[in-house]
Design a protein around this motif. Structure first.
Motif, PDB file in Angstrom:
ATOM      1  N   LEU A  25       1.921 -35.529  14.812  1.00  0.00           N
ATOM      2  CA  LEU A  25       2.384 -34.180  14.529  1.00  0.00           C
ATOM      3  C   LEU A  25       3.265 -33.663  15.666  1.00  0.00           C
ATOM      4  O   LEU A  25       4.338 -33.108  15.432  1.00  0.00           O
ATOM      5  N   GLN A  26       2.825 -33.883  16.895  1.00  0.00           N
ATOM      6  CA  GLN A  26       3.599 -33.435  18.050  1.00  0.00           C
ATOM      7  C   GLN A  26       4.908 -34.211  18.182  1.00  0.00           C
ATOM      8  O   GLN A  26       5.937 -33.655  18.579  1.00  0.00           O
ATOM      9  N   SER A  27       4.884 -35.482  17.832  1.00  0.00           N
ATOM     10  CA  SER A  27       6.101 -36.287  17.930  1.00  0.00           C
ATOM     11  C   SER A  27       7.086 -35.950  16.818  1.00  0.00           C
ATOM     12  O   SER A  27       8.292 -35.902  17.046  1.00  0.00           O
TER      13      SER A  27
ATOM     14  N   PHE B  68      -2.712 -35.936  15.665  1.00  0.00           N
ATOM     15  CA  PHE B  68      -2.022 -34.852  16.352  1.00  0.00           C
ATOM     16  C   PHE B  68      -0.876 -35.371  17.232  1.00  0.00           C
ATOM     17  O   PHE B  68       0.085 -34.657  17.468  1.00  0.00           O
ATOM     18  N   PHE B  69      -0.972 -36.626  17.677  1.00  0.00           N
ATOM     19  CA  PHE B  69       0.158 -37.228  18.399  1.00  0.00           C
ATOM     20  C   PHE B  69       1.362 -37.360  17.469  1.00  0.00           C
ATOM     21  O   PHE B  69       2.491 -37.068  17.855  1.00  0.00           O
TER      22      PHE B  69
ATOM     23  N   ASN C 270       2.276 -37.280   8.381  1.00  0.00           N
ATOM     24  CA  ASN C 270       1.430 -37.284   9.570  1.00  0.00           C
ATOM     25  C   ASN C 270       0.155 -38.088   9.361  1.00  0.00           C
ATOM     26  O   ASN C 270      -0.297 -38.788  10.272  1.00  0.00           O
TER      27      ASN C 270
ATOM     28  N   ASP D 160      -6.854 -37.681  17.413  1.00  0.00           N
ATOM     29  CA  ASP D 160      -5.871 -37.667  18.501  1.00  0.00           C
ATOM     30  C   ASP D 160      -4.565 -38.319  18.054  1.00  0.00           C
ATOM     31  O   ASP D 160      -3.474 -37.815  18.347  1.00  0.00           O
TER      32      ASP D 160
ATOM     33  N   ASP E 274       7.404 -33.127  15.205  1.00  0.00           N
ATOM     34  CA  ASP E 274       7.978 -31.802  15.412  1.00  0.00           C
ATOM     35  C   ASP E 274       8.683 -31.691  16.749  1.00  0.00           C
ATOM     36  O   ASP E 274       9.103 -30.607  17.133  1.00  0.00           O
ATOM     37  N   THR E 275       8.796 -32.778  17.461  1.00  0.00           N
ATOM     38  CA  THR E 275       9.419 -32.868  18.793  1.00  0.00           C
ATOM     39  C   THR E 275       8.825 -31.860  19.772  1.00  0.00           C
ATOM     40  O   THR E 275       9.532 -31.239  20.550  1.00  0.00           O
ATOM     41  N   ILE E 276       7.504 -31.681  19.696  1.00  0.00           N
ATOM     42  CA  ILE E 276       6.816 -30.806  20.639  1.00  0.00           C
ATOM     43  C   ILE E 276       6.603 -31.565  21.941  1.00  0.00           C
ATOM     44  O   ILE E 276       7.009 -31.120  22.999  1.00  0.00           O
ATOM     45  N   GLY E 277       5.957 -32.717  21.844  1.00  0.00           N
ATOM     46  CA  GLY E 277       5.791 -33.598  22.995  1.00  0.00           C
ATOM     47  C   GLY E 277       5.085 -32.979  24.183  1.00  0.00           C
ATOM     48  O   GLY E 277       5.690 -32.740  25.215  1.00  0.00           O
ATOM     49  N   PHE E 278       3.787 -32.715  24.051  1.00  0.00           N
ATOM     50  CA  PHE E 278       3.035 -32.141  25.163  1.00  0.00           C
ATOM     51  C   PHE E 278       2.938 -33.100  26.347  1.00  0.00           C
ATOM     52  O   PHE E 278       2.850 -32.675  27.481  1.00  0.00           O
TER      53      PHE E 278
END
Length: 136
Positions: A39-41, A36-37, A6, A33, A43-47
Motif C-alpha cells: 500500500l505504501q509503495s 501495508f508495504f 494490494n 506488514d 501510493d508512493t508514500i514510502g515510510f
C-alpha cells in the motif's frame, strides 16, 4: 480494484519473503506488514520502515510500481471521462430553429472599442448596461 492489487502483491511479498525491516532485518515480516508495504509503495508514500529484500523483492517492487502507474493512469482517465461527459447538459440545452436578429438597439459599436473615453459614444448608448469591459 486498488484493494485487490494490494492484496495480490502483499500476498506475493509475504510468500517470497520480498520485504524486510530496515532497522532490524532479523525481525519477521507478517502478512499485514507486507500488505501495508505494498500500500505504501503503490501510493508512493514510502515510510522507509520496510524495504525490498533480495533481487526477487526488488523485481516485485518494479512490477508493482509499473502496474500501479497503469492503474492510476487508467483510473484518472476513467474519472475524467466520466466527469467531463455533458450527458445532463445535453438534455437541458435546447437550440432554436430560427435565428433572432435584434434591430431595436445597437449591440456592438466598433467605434466604441477604439476610444474608451469617448463621452459622445457613451452618451449615445444610454440604454445599455455598462461594465469595465464596455457595453453588453
Amino acid at each position: 480494484l486498488f484493494f485487490v492489487f494490494n492484496l495480490f502483491f502483499g500476498t506475493i511479498f509475504h510468500a517470497i519473503d520480498g520485504a524486510m525491516w530496515s532497522g532490524d532485518p532479523a525481525q519477521t515480516v507478517t502478512w499485514s506488514d507486507a500488505f501495508f508495504f505494498t500500500l505504501q509503495s503503490m501510493d508512493t508514500i514510502g515510510f522507509g520502515a520496510l524495504i525490498p529484500n533480495k533481487a526477487s523483492g526488488n523485481w516485485l517492487v518494479f512490477i508493482m510500481s509499473y502496474c500501479s502507474g497503469i492503474f492510476w493512469t487508467a483510473f484518472t482517465g476513467i474519472v475524467f471521462a466520466k466527469l467531463s461527459r455533458p450527458s445532463r447538459l445535453k438534455r437541458q440545452i435546447k437550440f432554436s430553429q430560427f435565428a433572432v436578429i435584434n434591430r431595436e438597439c445597437v449591440s456592438f459599436v466598433p467605434q466604441f472599442f477604439d476610444d474608451g473615453y469617448d463621452e459622445d459614444t457613451k452618451n449615445a448608448m444610454e440604454g445599455l448596461r455598462w461594465s469595465e469591459y464596455g457595453a453588453y
